[in-house]
Design an enzyme around this catalytic site. Structure first.
Site, mmCIF file in Angstrom:
data_model
loop_
_atom_site.group_PDB
_atom_site.id
_atom_site.type_symbol
_atom_site.label_atom_id
_atom_site.label_comp_id
_atom_site.label_asym_id
_atom_site.label_seq_id
_atom_site.Cartn_x
_atom_site.Cartn_y
_atom_site.Cartn_z
ATOM 1 N N TRP A 243 0.989 -1.483 -0.223
ATOM 2 C CA TRP A 243 -0.078 -0.041 -0.011
ATOM 3 C C TRP A 243 1.216 1.231 -0.218
ATOM 4 C CZ3 TRP A 243 -0.683 4.243 3.702
ATOM 5 C CH2 TRP A 243 -0.988 4.914 3.690
ATOM 6 N N LYS A 520 -15.724 5.917 -8.296
ATOM 7 C CA LYS A 520 -14.841 6.388 -8.127
ATOM 8 C C LYS A 520 -14.837 4.836 -7.562
ATOM 9 C CE LYS A 520 -10.797 7.048 -5.159
ATOM 10 N NZ LYS A 520 -10.312 8.218 -4.236
ATOM 11 N N ASP A 522 -14.485 1.765 -4.942
ATOM 12 C CA ASP A 522 -13.081 1.049 -3.928
ATOM 13 C C ASP A 522 -12.776 -0.110 -3.698
ATOM 14 O OD1 ASP A 522 -10.479 1.757 -2.164
ATOM 15 O OD2 ASP A 522 -11.390 3.455 -1.934
ATOM 16 N N MET A 523 -11.862 -0.946 -3.249
ATOM 17 C CA MET A 523 -11.822 -1.951 -3.107
ATOM 18 C C MET A 523 -10.778 -1.461 -1.448
ATOM 19 S SD MET A 523 -10.995 -5.187 -2.434
ATOM 20 C CE MET A 523 -10.992 -6.729 -2.243
ATOM 21 N N ASP A 592 -2.740 5.503 -2.829
ATOM 22 C CA ASP A 592 -2.807 6.410 -2.036
ATOM 23 C C ASP A 592 -1.452 7.860 -1.909
ATOM 24 O OD1 ASP A 592 -5.462 5.622 -1.879
ATOM 25 O OD2 ASP A 592 -5.334 4.858 -0.208
HETATM 26 C C1 DGJ Z 1 -8.918 4.167 -0.421
HETATM 27 C C2 DGJ Z 1 -8.958 4.719 -1.407
HETATM 28 O O1 DGJ Z 1 -7.226 4.900 -2.289
HETATM 29 C C3 DGJ Z 1 -8.812 6.556 -1.086
HETATM 30 O O2 DGJ Z 1 -8.594 6.856 -1.917
HETATM 31 C C4 DGJ Z 1 -10.071 6.976 -0.595
HETATM 32 O O3 DGJ Z 1 -11.255 7.508 -1.469
HETATM 33 C C5 DGJ Z 1 -10.298 6.122 0.439
HETATM 34 N N1 DGJ Z 1 -9.997 5.049 0.346
HETATM 35 C C6 DGJ Z 1 -11.245 6.093 1.250
HETATM 36 O O4 DGJ Z 1 -11.772 5.221 2.448
#
Ligand code: DGJ
Length: 772
Positions: A243, A520, A522-523, A592
């Site tokens: 990450w 968007k 997300d996961m 991120d």
């Molecule tokens: C993880 C994503 O990668 C971030 O950009 C953001 O959307 C957060 N989750 C939100 O919880």
């Protein structure tokens, strides 16, 4: 298999020595009448006399051959080759401890034969592509022999799986070779597609149980091929990380034994990307043979290269056999994901450009192929969970003044979501933050002239949610063990159709209820306790793959029902950055980590396998939230330009100087975004090798280019730097930025541009080149 195929199987054995013609099972053949191949033949040639197949794809050729006793052998893959009899390249040689499956032929062993889809049990000791267990007989042995082939124009779709596609039959031809185990009555259909304008072969396998008993599939890879011994000096390049540190490129020489990368996390993962490349010992970024392998899949995968004692390198990629088993009832079939194989004689750079063009034209949703993306501002790093409709409106107003086109409201707009502990699954507007609901929020944004985008995490559920309280068995779990939470959330069981149906109902309801132009998706966690209450105990090892099939089914529905919405993939950044997701969503949030210097490596790594337009990259504030680093606004924009560009900050908090600078960046990006979306990337300096990173994007007609150079740390008394460019037209003259004296392409590529001496760390320069 139909009756005719059975007849072919039993009556006509392929013969190499006897020159007995091979059966062509289906006359629905393509190609040879279409003079589209590089040698005036079709894209796929079949030489009946020698039982050889040649696939001509772009500037590459791939050859395979049916051997005398029906084994399917790999012959060749590399630079375009006028097809010829390549039998001489295969010299059977007996080896001690390599048993001989053909009685009386002590020179032949599968152990020393280059194979296309090896199985275990009858003399090949290298890693198999397929393993099947017969509960009825106890057999784990597969003896796969040629049972026919057919060729079709174009490219058939893969059942329930994302795959690359050919719009018109003239773009590609597909060869399907059937292999069969006569005792187990299993058929393996190997598909090979050759593309007319790309040096790409795609491969997949379909396994059919033609017996009257159930079988258990324990391994079914998408592709296996054996490079002969002169390749043993290859290097293995792959992308690894974690990450916020995704897709770091690593290269090492092949060594005896197996080098492998894999995911066991349920998603393709931050740790390893489903991609690797093999390059010739002396290959370089811009020259030498490079072989790229990608997998159109988003779950557990395995990719490996095994160097055997005789120097053969077996390259494989596909579904991870770890914790996988699939019951095939009589008459059922199993389709593997697709592997994408790219060859280039222009090193890793040529391989990447081939992947980029191919994925843009044949993988990502057609409407977004070369279409520039809107300039986004995402409020996540600006507000995290702390916003309301007024705050969003305020940010939108300033963003609109800067030229931003899309405002994205991230996590926190639903249920009682004020932190990460609650409400995933309850996709209704947060009453306190959005008292007038989503339509009001969207209108506040749209009234500023911006498109409105929204974040979802559709695959997840919090224990503290109405959804979980109503359906506690709808998450992945095993009844005997506690449910391990990650980011205080559990994973909905997408292997169950009723769960997918409810997710679709809830999310599509929101999308229909408000003017949303962007999503968007997300996961945010890895899978644990991968079990399903919807499946019998004996079939629990199907769950991880069925989950991914359920996900793809959902994404397909969203793609079809909401074609105007731009979907962006995300998994805590690049935790599911793979070709499977790109089939449905043309771009993915790469990390991120929004720090420009950390992004140099992440984006450089991602560019090995994925087009720039797929790599979502934003400018954020400093000190950077992930690493605390301070970089200039211009360096941050220079780095983020090389992706789907945007901002991740509160525009209303920028100083007026910063606002002016951002306005200028956005103006420039709008001028350049066609180039940056569909141009060709040449990597010039690797951030993995030194103190610099540099790259240039050149338009297909070589009239325009943008070159970028970043010096990471300043040095005292530095050596003078020149940046030699690539990809330009040597005979043309280019104006550079506002300079009055244009320079010739050959000069720029041979001598290069002087890089101003950096004063301070993290200094970047950008040069816009326009043909005079
Ligand atoms: C993880 C994503 O990668 C971030 O950009 C953001 O959307 C957060 N989750 C939100 O919880």
């Amino acid at each position: 298999m139909n009756e005719m195929n059975e007849m072919n199987l039993t009556n006509q054995k392929p013969s190499l020595n006897g020159r007995r013609p091979l059966p062509r099972i289906d006359s629905n053949h393509s190609g040879n009448d279409d003079q589209s191949g590089p040698h005036g033949k079709g894209l796929i040639e079949f030489h009946e006399e020698t039982a050889e197949f040649f696939l001509h794809s772009g500037l590459a050729t791939y050859g395979l051959q049916v051997l005398e006793h029906g084994h399917l052998s790999h012959l060749y893959w590399g630079a375009s080759l006028a097809s010829q009899d390549l039998r001489g390249t295969l010299v059977p040689r007996g080896r001690a401890f390599s048993p001989n499956p053909i009685p009386g032929d002590s020179n032949f062993s599968l152990d020393s034969t280059p194979l296309e889809y090896p199985a275990y049990g009858n003399s090949d000791f290298r890693s198999p592509a397929i393993e099947i267990f017969s509960p009825e007989t106890g057999s784990r042995i597969l003896d796969l022999r040629y049972a026919g082939h057919r060729m079709v124009k174009g490219k058939p779709r893969l059942e329930n799986l994302p795959a690359t596609c050919a719009e018109s039959p003239s773009e590609a031809e597909t060869l399907i070779v059937m292999l069969r185990d006569a005792s187990l009555k299993v058929v393996v259909e190997l598909s090979y597609t050759a593309f007319a304008h790309h040096p790409v072969i795609t491969r997949s396998a379909r396994i059919v149980n033609e017996s009257g008993a159930s079988l258990a599939l324990a391994r079914a890879l998408s592709c296996s091929l054996d490079f002969s011994s002169h390749f043993s000096s290859f290097h293995f390049t792959h992308l690894h990380g974690s990450w916020a540190r995704e897709m770091h490129a690593a290269t090492s020489p092949l060594h005896p034994g197996t080098q492998s990368i894999e995911s066991r996390r349920g998603a393709s993962s931050h740790a390893h990307n489903p991609f690797f490349a093999l390059t010739e010992l002396n290959a370089h970024e811009e020259y030498g043979a490079a072989y790229g392998f990608g997998l159109v899949y988003s779950g557990n995968f395995l990719a490996s290269v095994e160097l055997d004692p005789y120097g053969t390198a077996r390259a494989q990629i596909g579904l991870n056999p770890f914790d996988f088993s699939w019951t095939l009832e009589p008459g059922e079939s199993f389709q593997t994901p697709e592997a994408v194989l790219v060859f280039s004689n222009e090193g890793l750079g040529g391989m990447s450009r081939a992947f980029h063009r191919f994925y843009r034209q044949h993988l990502i949703p057609k409407t977004w192929s070369d279409r520039p993306r809107p300039i986004a501002l995402n409020i996540w790093e600006a507000t995290y969970y702390d916003f309301d409709s007024k705050k969003v409106e305020e940010i939108a107003t300033s963003a609109a003044g800067l030229g931003v086109e899309l405002l994205i409201v991230d996590d926190g707009w639903f249920g009682r979501r004020d932190d990460e502990t609650t409400s995933l699954g309850d996709w209704v507007a947060h009453e306190r933050k959005l008292p007038n609901g989503l339509v009001d929020l969207a209108n506040r944004v749209r009234n500023q002239g911006l498109e409105f985008g929204l974040w979802f995490e559709p695959e997840m559920v919090c224990v503290d949610s109405d959804l979980y309280r109503a359906h506690p068995d709808w998450c992945l779990h095993v009844p005997t063990h506690p449910r391990t939470e990650g980011r205080t959330q559990l994973i909905l069981d997408l292997s169950r159709p009723e769960v997918c149906e409810e997710i679709y109902r809830r999310i599509s309801g929101v999308l229909q209820s408000a003017p949303i132009s962007y999503v968007k998706w997300d996961m945010n966690r890895s899978m644990t306790e991968i079990g399903s209450a919807g499946r019998l105990p004996a079939r629990q090892q199907e769950t991880a793959h069925r989950y991914i099939l359920g996900l793809y089914g959902l994404l397909e529905r969203f793609r079809e029902e909401f074609p105007a919405i731009l979907f962006e993939g995300c998994s805590g950044g690049g935790g599911r950055f793979d070709p499977g997701i790109l089939h449905y969503m043309p771009q993915i949030w790469a990390s991120d980590n929004s720090d420009a210097i950390a992004r140099l490596r992440i984006q450089y790594g991602a560019s090995l396998a994925y087009p720039l337009s797929a790599i979502s990259a934003h400018v954020s504030i400093v000190p950077n939230h992930q690493v605390g680093r301070i970089t200039s606004l211009s360096t941050r924009a220079h780095v983020a330009f090389t992706g789907a560009f945007g901002y991740e900050l509160d525009a209303s908090k920028l100083s007026s100087e910063e606002q002016d600078e951002v306005r200028g960046q956005i103006r420039l990006y709008k001028q350049l975004r066609n180039l940056l979306t569909s141009g060709d990337l040449y990597r010039l300096r690797s951030p993995f090798q030194g103190n610099e990173a540099a790259w240039i994007v050149v338009s297909a007609d070589q009239t325009e280019a943008l070159a970028t150079h970043v010096t990471i740390l300043a040095e005292a008394n530095p050596r003078p730097l020149r940046l030699r460019l690539r990809g330009l037209n040597a005979d043309c003259t280019y104006r550079i930025n506002e300079e009055t004296t244009p320079l010739r392409g050959d000069f720029l590529m041979q001598i290069g541009l002087p890089v101003p001496e950096p004063s301070g760390d993290f200094i970047s320069h950008q040069w816009l080149l326009q043909r005079v």
